[in-house]
Motif scaffolding. Structure first.
Motif, PDB file in Angstrom:
ATOM      1  N   GLN A  37      -4.391  -0.014   2.131  1.00 44.75           N
ATOM      2  CA  GLN A  37      -3.550  -1.192   2.313  1.00 44.75           C
ATOM      3  C   GLN A  37      -4.307  -2.478   1.993  1.00 44.75           C
ATOM      4  O   GLN A  37      -3.798  -3.353   1.279  1.00 44.75           O
ATOM      5  CB  GLN A  37      -3.029  -1.262   3.753  1.00 44.75           C
ATOM      6  N   VAL A  38      -5.509  -2.597   2.505  1.00 41.49           N
ATOM      7  CA  VAL A  38      -6.280  -3.816   2.272  1.00 41.49           C
ATOM      8  C   VAL A  38      -6.614  -3.964   0.787  1.00 41.49           C
ATOM      9  O   VAL A  38      -6.496  -5.056   0.213  1.00 41.49           O
ATOM     10  CB  VAL A  38      -7.559  -3.822   3.125  1.00 41.49           C
ATOM     11  N   LEU A  39      -7.007  -2.879   0.159  1.00 43.32           N
ATOM     12  CA  LEU A  39      -7.334  -2.944  -1.263  1.00 43.32           C
ATOM     13  C   LEU A  39      -6.134  -3.401  -2.085  1.00 43.32           C
ATOM     14  O   LEU A  39      -6.238  -4.327  -2.896  1.00 43.32           O
ATOM     15  CB  LEU A  39      -7.824  -1.582  -1.751  1.00 43.32           C
ATOM     16  N   TYR A  40      -4.996  -2.759  -1.890  1.00 42.39           N
ATOM     17  CA  TYR A  40      -3.841  -3.047  -2.738  1.00 42.39           C
ATOM     18  C   TYR A  40      -3.086  -4.304  -2.315  1.00 42.39           C
ATOM     19  O   TYR A  40      -2.407  -4.919  -3.138  1.00 42.39           O
ATOM     20  CB  TYR A  40      -2.910  -1.834  -2.778  1.00 42.39           C
ATOM     21  N   ASP A  41      -3.205  -4.697  -1.067  1.00 42.99           N
ATOM     22  CA  ASP A  41      -2.541  -5.926  -0.611  1.00 42.99           C
ATOM     23  C   ASP A  41      -3.360  -7.179  -0.901  1.00 42.99           C
ATOM     24  O   ASP A  41      -2.809  -8.233  -1.216  1.00 42.99           O
ATOM     25  CB  ASP A  41      -2.280  -5.875   0.898  1.00 42.99           C
ATOM     26  N   ARG A  42      -4.694  -7.065  -0.810  1.00 40.08           N
ATOM     27  CA  ARG A  42      -5.495  -8.285  -0.738  1.00 40.08           C
ATOM     28  C   ARG A  42      -6.685  -8.342  -1.683  1.00 40.08           C
ATOM     29  O   ARG A  42      -7.328  -9.397  -1.796  1.00 40.08           O
ATOM     30  CB  ARG A  42      -5.997  -8.475   0.703  1.00 40.08           C
ATOM     31  N   VAL A  43      -7.003  -7.250  -2.352  1.00 41.02           N
ATOM     32  CA  VAL A  43      -8.246  -7.237  -3.137  1.00 41.02           C
ATOM     33  C   VAL A  43      -8.014  -6.919  -4.613  1.00 41.02           C
ATOM     34  O   VAL A  43      -8.398  -7.693  -5.497  1.00 41.02           O
ATOM     35  CB  VAL A  43      -9.260  -6.234  -2.536  1.00 41.02           C
ATOM     36  N   LEU A  44      -7.402  -5.801  -4.896  1.00 42.50           N
ATOM     37  CA  LEU A  44      -7.296  -5.326  -6.278  1.00 42.50           C
ATOM     38  C   LEU A  44      -6.420  -6.237  -7.128  1.00 42.50           C
ATOM     39  O   LEU A  44      -5.312  -6.609  -6.735  1.00 42.50           O
ATOM     40  CB  LEU A  44      -6.716  -3.911  -6.305  1.00 42.50           C
ATOM     41  N   ARG A  45      -6.902  -6.545  -8.311  1.00 40.50           N
ATOM     42  CA  ARG A  45      -6.123  -7.302  -9.288  1.00 40.50           C
ATOM     43  C   ARG A  45      -5.439  -6.307 -10.227  1.00 40.50           C
ATOM     44  O   ARG A  45      -5.905  -6.032 -11.338  1.00 40.50           O
ATOM     45  CB  ARG A  45      -7.025  -8.267 -10.053  1.00 40.50           C
ATOM     46  N   ILE A  46      -4.349  -5.759  -9.732  1.00 42.40           N
ATOM     47  CA  ILE A  46      -3.578  -4.790 -10.502  1.00 42.40           C
ATOM     48  C   ILE A  46      -2.169  -4.747  -9.938  1.00 42.40           C
ATOM     49  O   ILE A  46      -1.956  -4.971  -8.742  1.00 42.40           O
ATOM     50  CB  ILE A  46      -4.225  -3.383 -10.471  1.00 42.40           C
TER      51      ILE A  46
END
Length: 231
Positions: A37-46
């Motif tokens: 959740q944190v990666l896809y909500d707040r970090v990853l540029r994709i």
């Protein structure tokens, strides 16, 4: 390119239940949900529109046996149709028991056999460097027991020696490694020149800070400690 809309935890659990279809999932699946959740909500540029953009961030799921939560997250974010979840693992399904990059939009590698993902992420980071693309970052999600594989030691040592500052590894530490490491899992990386942070794997703000607070000159590892089942 960053996906900024927060994923509703209730929706994610509902989608995971559609994948589960009455089966029992263990901590290997539930321990991944907060990090994903944190990666896809707040970090990853994709986003679903940029899965082929050469300047996108890359996310590699090394612990492919924990793919159920990943499928639910990809559906929640619009990378795959929600209806695909209902036939996960079926004979005609694109969603196998391990992810397949040729069948599932947004998936970067086919994974399953533990010990491959970190080496592949090192190769991906090197490839981006060789192409002169300094902006995309490579993130790889590992399990702590996976670090028992010797191939990971080689990847850790090589990434540190070559200063792969565009690489971040996330180790889900649910105390499943056979022997562990003196000083904790992070010490396995810092001795080889990585920067490191160890945080509560359920704390979204702590995860975000750990994932984004690095010097970009050395590879970085985030050890996400998850000791509860999360069910």
């Amino acid at each position: 390119m960053t996906t900024t809309t927060a994923t509703d935890p209730a929706l994610l659990r509902a989608l995971l239940d559609r994948v589960r279809a009455g089966r029992d999932f263990g901590p290997n699946v539930y321990s991944t949900l907060d990090v994903l959740q944190v990666l896809y909500d707040r970090v990853l540029r994709i986003s679903p529109d940029t899965v082929d953009d050469p300047d996108r961030d890359r996310f590699l799921l090394s612990k492919g046996h924990a793919v159920a939560g990943y499928y639910a997250l990809l559906a929640a974010k619009g990378f795959i149709p929600v209806a695909w979840l209902d036939d996960q693992g079926g004979p005609d399904s694109r969603l196998g028991d391990h992810p397949d990059r040729l069948l599932v939009p947004g998936v970067e590698i086919g994974s399953g056999s533990l010990g491959h993902g970190l080496g592949l992420s090192v190769g991906t980071a090197l490839g981006l460097r060789a192409q002169g693309r300094p902006d995309p970052r490579v993130y790889v999600l590992l399990g702590d027991a996976e670090l028992d594989e010797g191939s990971n030691h080689e990847a850790i040592a090589y990434a540190g020696a070559t200063g792969l500052g565009n690489l971040t590894a996330v180790v889900l530490d649910n105390r499943s490694a056979s022997h562990g490491w003196p000083g904790g899992a992070a010490s396995r990386f810092t001795v080889n020149g990585w920067t490191a942070a160890t945080v509560d794997g359920r704390d979204h703000d702590a995860l975000h800070t750990a994932l984004t607070s690095h010097d970009h000159h050395r590879p970085h590892v985030v050890v996400a400690v998850v000791t509860d089942s999360g069910e």
